[in-house]
Design a protein around this motif. Structure first.
Motif, PDB file in Angstrom:
ATOM      1  N   THR A 119       0.848  -1.257   0.088  1.00 43.48           N
ATOM      2  CA  THR A 119       0.138   0.049   0.008  1.00 43.48           C
ATOM      3  C   THR A 119       0.985   1.186  -0.018  1.00 43.48           C
ATOM      4  O   THR A 119       1.647   1.482   0.989  1.00 43.48           O
ATOM      5  N   THR A 120       0.818   2.202  -1.071  1.00 39.20           N
ATOM      6  CA  THR A 120       1.473   3.336  -1.277  1.00 39.20           C
ATOM      7  C   THR A 120       0.711   4.418  -1.226  1.00 39.20           C
ATOM      8  O   THR A 120      -0.140   4.598  -2.268  1.00 39.20           O
ATOM      9  N   LEU A 172      -6.002  12.916   7.933  1.00 47.13           N
ATOM     10  CA  LEU A 172      -5.150  12.404   8.801  1.00 47.13           C
ATOM     11  C   LEU A 172      -5.287  10.965   8.560  1.00 47.13           C
ATOM     12  O   LEU A 172      -6.231  10.086   8.563  1.00 47.13           O
ATOM     13  N   LEU A 173      -4.022  10.288   8.473  1.00 46.09           N
ATOM     14  CA  LEU A 173      -3.706   9.033   8.001  1.00 46.09           C
ATOM     15  C   LEU A 173      -3.250   8.257   9.219  1.00 46.09           C
ATOM     16  O   LEU A 173      -2.045   8.912   9.799  1.00 46.09           O
ATOM     17  N   THR A 174      -3.710   7.139   9.674  1.00 42.31           N
ATOM     18  CA  THR A 174      -3.264   6.318  10.805  1.00 42.31           C
ATOM     19  C   THR A 174      -3.763   4.997  10.331  1.00 42.31           C
ATOM     20  O   THR A 174      -4.389   4.551   9.413  1.00 42.31           O
ATOM     21  N   GLU A 175      -3.766   4.094  11.531  1.00 40.24           N
ATOM     22  CA  GLU A 175      -4.171   2.840  11.545  1.00 40.24           C
ATOM     23  C   GLU A 175      -5.039   2.444  12.925  1.00 40.24           C
ATOM     24  O   GLU A 175      -4.802   2.959  13.670  1.00 40.24           O
ATOM     25  N   ALA A 176      -5.894   1.249  12.648  1.00 36.56           N
ATOM     26  CA  ALA A 176      -6.520   0.997  14.032  1.00 36.56           C
ATOM     27  C   ALA A 176      -6.989  -0.435  13.801  1.00 36.56           C
ATOM     28  O   ALA A 176      -6.700  -1.133  12.918  1.00 36.56           O
ATOM     29  N   CYS A 186       4.500   1.476   9.925  1.00 35.44           N
ATOM     30  CA  CYS A 186       4.795   2.696   9.923  1.00 35.44           C
ATOM     31  C   CYS A 186       4.872   3.122   8.356  1.00 35.44           C
ATOM     32  O   CYS A 186       4.405   2.275   7.521  1.00 35.44           O
ATOM     33  N   LEU A 187       5.532   4.203   7.877  1.00 36.40           N
ATOM     34  CA  LEU A 187       5.404   4.659   6.557  1.00 36.40           C
ATOM     35  C   LEU A 187       7.048   4.746   6.267  1.00 36.40           C
ATOM     36  O   LEU A 187       7.868   5.503   7.067  1.00 36.40           O
ATOM     37  N   TYR A 188       7.588   4.276   4.825  1.00 38.42           N
ATOM     38  CA  TYR A 188       8.613   4.698   4.443  1.00 38.42           C
ATOM     39  C   TYR A 188       8.468   5.287   3.080  1.00 38.42           C
ATOM     40  O   TYR A 188       7.813   5.143   2.351  1.00 38.42           O
ATOM     41  N   ASN A 189       9.587   6.236   2.796  1.00 42.60           N
ATOM     42  CA  ASN A 189       9.515   6.839   1.378  1.00 42.60           C
ATOM     43  C   ASN A 189      10.894   6.817   0.830  1.00 42.60           C
ATOM     44  O   ASN A 189      11.504   7.900   0.408  1.00 42.60           O
ATOM     45  N   THR A 190      11.490   5.540   0.918  1.00 40.15           N
ATOM     46  CA  THR A 190      12.898   5.668   0.552  1.00 40.15           C
ATOM     47  C   THR A 190      12.912   5.798  -1.135  1.00 40.15           C
ATOM     48  O   THR A 190      14.084   6.174  -1.504  1.00 40.15           O
ATOM     49  N   GLN A 191      11.858   5.268  -1.735  1.00 44.85           N
ATOM     50  CA  GLN A 191      11.957   5.368  -3.237  1.00 44.85           C
ATOM     51  C   GLN A 191      11.963   6.629  -3.935  1.00 44.85           C
ATOM     52  O   GLN A 191      12.553   6.744  -4.983  1.00 44.85           O
ATOM     53  N   ALA A 192      11.144   7.514  -3.188  1.00 44.57           N
ATOM     54  CA  ALA A 192      10.561   8.876  -3.814  1.00 44.57           C
ATOM     55  C   ALA A 192      10.029   9.890  -2.698  1.00 44.57           C
ATOM     56  O   ALA A 192       9.591   9.272  -1.846  1.00 44.57           O
ATOM     57  N   TYR A 196       4.869   7.203  -0.244  1.00 49.33           N
ATOM     58  CA  TYR A 196       4.900   6.785   1.310  1.00 49.33           C
ATOM     59  C   TYR A 196       4.302   5.179   1.333  1.00 49.33           C
ATOM     60  O   TYR A 196       3.109   5.077   1.169  1.00 49.33           O
ATOM     61  N   ARG A 197       5.156   4.060   1.609  1.00 54.72           N
ATOM     62  CA  ARG A 197       4.606   2.846   1.705  1.00 54.72           C
ATOM     63  C   ARG A 197       4.527   2.420   3.202  1.00 54.72           C
ATOM     64  O   ARG A 197       5.117   2.650   3.976  1.00 54.72           O
ATOM     65  N   ILE A 198       3.318   1.613   3.178  1.00 54.60           N
ATOM     66  CA  ILE A 198       2.950   1.327   4.468  1.00 54.60           C
ATOM     67  C   ILE A 198       3.717  -0.140   4.841  1.00 54.60           C
ATOM     68  O   ILE A 198       3.911  -0.989   4.062  1.00 54.60           O
TER      69      ILE A 198
END
Length: 590
Positions: A119-120, A172-176, A186-192, A196-198
């Motif tokens: 999921t991105t 507002l983005l979160t999880e439940a 969490c989120l990573y944005n290593t590619q660009a 932001y990928r979960i």
């Protein structure tokens, strides 16, 4: 796909979802998918969208920003596969609410694992965002930025994430809803910088039968819609507790802010018990190192003394799954089920009302299962729970109503550790109602008039306002007895002895992250209105009470930077309250 009122719409593309609010696109989810291996980068296709069904909920919360919660959603089920002709038995469940969107993956497992997710979210450069870089304790700041790669080369981000994609529209983005076989993510944005990928944390749990991911939750609307939303608990499972009569929120006297090792000293602990009794606070927290208590008494003596004074004690424990070596104790009393049963049974026998459990080790699946086990076992022994050094609340406060607070915030405790908070506190405090505190209770430990190891420069009225602005069913007061009990704080102490810690309703009246916030919270027929100035300049805060729909006669009392007492003022629908730099106010409308 549409929300019940048609305001929020989602368009399914081949590999993702486009989310609109009104006539503007507020989010693009460019990739979807779950995989058994974390390094599998396969993105899945949407093969079809089923007809919607209606989901309705009507429930009551024992704690939180709103007691009676209602919601309705349109739920859609989307089949996913590797290609239009190759299904995988994976379903994407999508719910559209009037104030947002939630979706999760579901499948059946045959003694397998689900470690990866694709999921991105595409958050375009230039979009204002308030994001916290990930730490296992969730204790960091939420600085505003418009560039995903602008902050210290950080590429890992924590929930929640606040964005302002268009004028007047916020998300507002979160999880439940974390199950015991899930890890948190969490989120990573290593590619660009914009992608932001979960990424779920480590998870080797083997599952047979139905499996679901946590909900990925996006609250959407005005900034008030975001702050007032209960979407995180709306998607959480209801509690199965059959008896909640023993769960009582309230104010707590707290020793650590002034005395790091104070719980080792029976005489100092007695001072905080006396303070709670004098100020009519229901609870006292006996913090770390109580197992080493001496100077005239041990912990059992302290517990007996608290009960003699009519104060209910809470006890601190080290979870021993994070910081152990060099950390304070008591240690190793909760990890093994049989030891935990013995300890919690002793707590119940001694009249301990609850436990503060500290130093967890991040978001992995074993830690999530441990937290759930702690909550269930504590409930069997009628123990309230406060998690510290722990993950963000993700709806557990509905499923486990004995979870009354969670730290996961850069709070007043940090005046102990570094000088950083001194100059950043006002803006940080004015950001938390829009970010961290939206998703659940927050044990910031507010309201200090004197100084800890490092000074604070917020005003007294600002500090008092935090007890209303910050939602936490156990609200720990940071300052020392000799500070609170000064004659000049007499009315403030009376207020702190009566102000609620749970609310029937919450309204954001005005605000912008890091600049200012004015919020109204209702308990029964009384509204508590609090505002703070997050800037270093004088500021007039506009208080518009029209949304409270006040009826009949009412009285109004106001505490401001110019006075430490509540003064009766004329009830007005709109007024401007002058705030000092880093100042604030509290208004009580009865």
């Amino acid at each position: 796909m549409t929300s019940p009122n048609g305001k929020i719409k989602v368009l399914a593309t081949t590999h993702g979802l486009n989310v609109d609010c009104g006539n503007v696109t507020v989010a693009r989810i460019t990739r979807l998918g779950i995989t058994p291996q974390p390094d599998d980068t396969t993105a899945l296709c949407i093969l079809g969208v089923g007809k919607p069904t209606t989901v309705k909920a009507d429930y009551y919360m024992l704690s939180g920003k709103k007691r009676h919660c209602t919601n309705q959603a349109n739920e859609y089920r989307l089949n996913l596969g590797k290609s239009p002709s190759q299904g995988l038995g994976i379903t994407l469940i999508v719910r559209l609410y009037n104030d947002g969107l939630a979706f999760r993956y579901a499948t059946n497992m045959n003694h397998g694992t689900m470690r990866g997710e694709q999921t991105t979210f595409d958050l375009s450069q230039g979009t204002p965002r308030w994001m916290m870089k990930w730490t296992d304790s969730y204790e960091e700041f939420y600085p505003k930025t418009t560039d995903g790669w602008s902050q210290d080369n950080n590429r890992r981000w924590a929930f929640p994430v606040l964005t302002n994609p268009h004028s007047g529209v916020w998300t507002l983005l979160t999880e439940a809803d974390i199950h015991d076989y899930n890890s948190a993510a969490c989120l990573y944005n290593t590619q660009a910088p914009n992608l932001y990928r979960i990424v779920p944390d480590k998870n080797d749990s083997l599952v047979s039968g139905p499996w679901m991911s946590p909900w990925r939750v996006m609250i959407i609307g005005s900034i008030a819609d975001v702050v007032e939303s209960t979407l995180v608990t709306d998607v959480a499972p209801p509690s199965t507790f059959t008896d909640n009569t023993w769960i009582h929120p309230g104010m707590v006297s707290w020793i650590y802010w002034a005395h790091n090792h104070g719980s080792k000293d029976f005489q100092i602990v007695k001072q905080y018990i006396d303070m709670a009794a004098t100020m009519h606070l229901p609870y006292v927290l006996i913090d770390a190192e109580w197992d080493e208590m001496d100077n005239g008494g041990n912990v059992e003596d302290a517990l007996r003394y608290a009960h003699e004074k009519g104060v209910k004690p809470l006890l601190w424990y080290n979870s021993c799954c994070g910081w152990v070596n060099g950390a304070p104790g008591p240690k190793w009393r909760l990890n093994a089920p049989e030891k935990r049963e013995k300890e919690f049974a002793w707590c119940e026998k001694m009249g301990v009302a609850g436990v503060k459990i500290d130093f967890f080790g991040g978001d992995t699946q074993p830690v999530m299962r441990y937290c759930i086990d702690l909550l269930n076992d504590a409930a069997r022994h009628h123990l309230l729970v406060n998690f510290h050094g722990a993950t963000l609340p993700r709806g557990w406060q509905r499923t486990f109503p004995n979870l009354l607070s969670t730290e996961a915030v850069y709070g007043a405790e940090w005046y102990n550790n570094r000088a950083t908070l001194t100059n950043r506190a006002a803006g940080h405090n004015a950001t938390l109602p829009f970010t961290r505190n939206v998703v659940g209770p927050m044990d910031y430990t507010p309201c200090a008039f004197s100084n800890s190891q490092h000074p604070h420069i917020t005003t007294d009225a600002h500090e008092v306002a935090l007890t209303v602005l910050f939602e936490s069913a156990l609200q720990h007061l940071a300052d020392r007895p000799e500070s609170f009990l000064q004659k000049k704080y007499k009315q403030v102490c009376d207020f702190l002895g009566t102000v609620p810690t749970t609310w029937d309703d919450t309204k954001l009246l005005t605000g912008y992250p890091a600049h200012h916030v004015v919020m109204a919270r209702r308990k029964a027929h009384t509204w508590y209105v609090a505002g703070i100035n997050g800037t270093d300049e004088k500021l007039g805060l506009t208080v518009d009470l029209s949304s409270l729909q006040l009826k009949g006669r009412h009285t109004c009392r106001l505490l401001t930077d110019g006075s430490l007492s509540f003064k009766k003022v004329k009830p007005l629908n709109t007024r401007t309250v002058k705030c000092a730099p880093r100042g604030g106010f509290v208004m009580i409308i009865e």
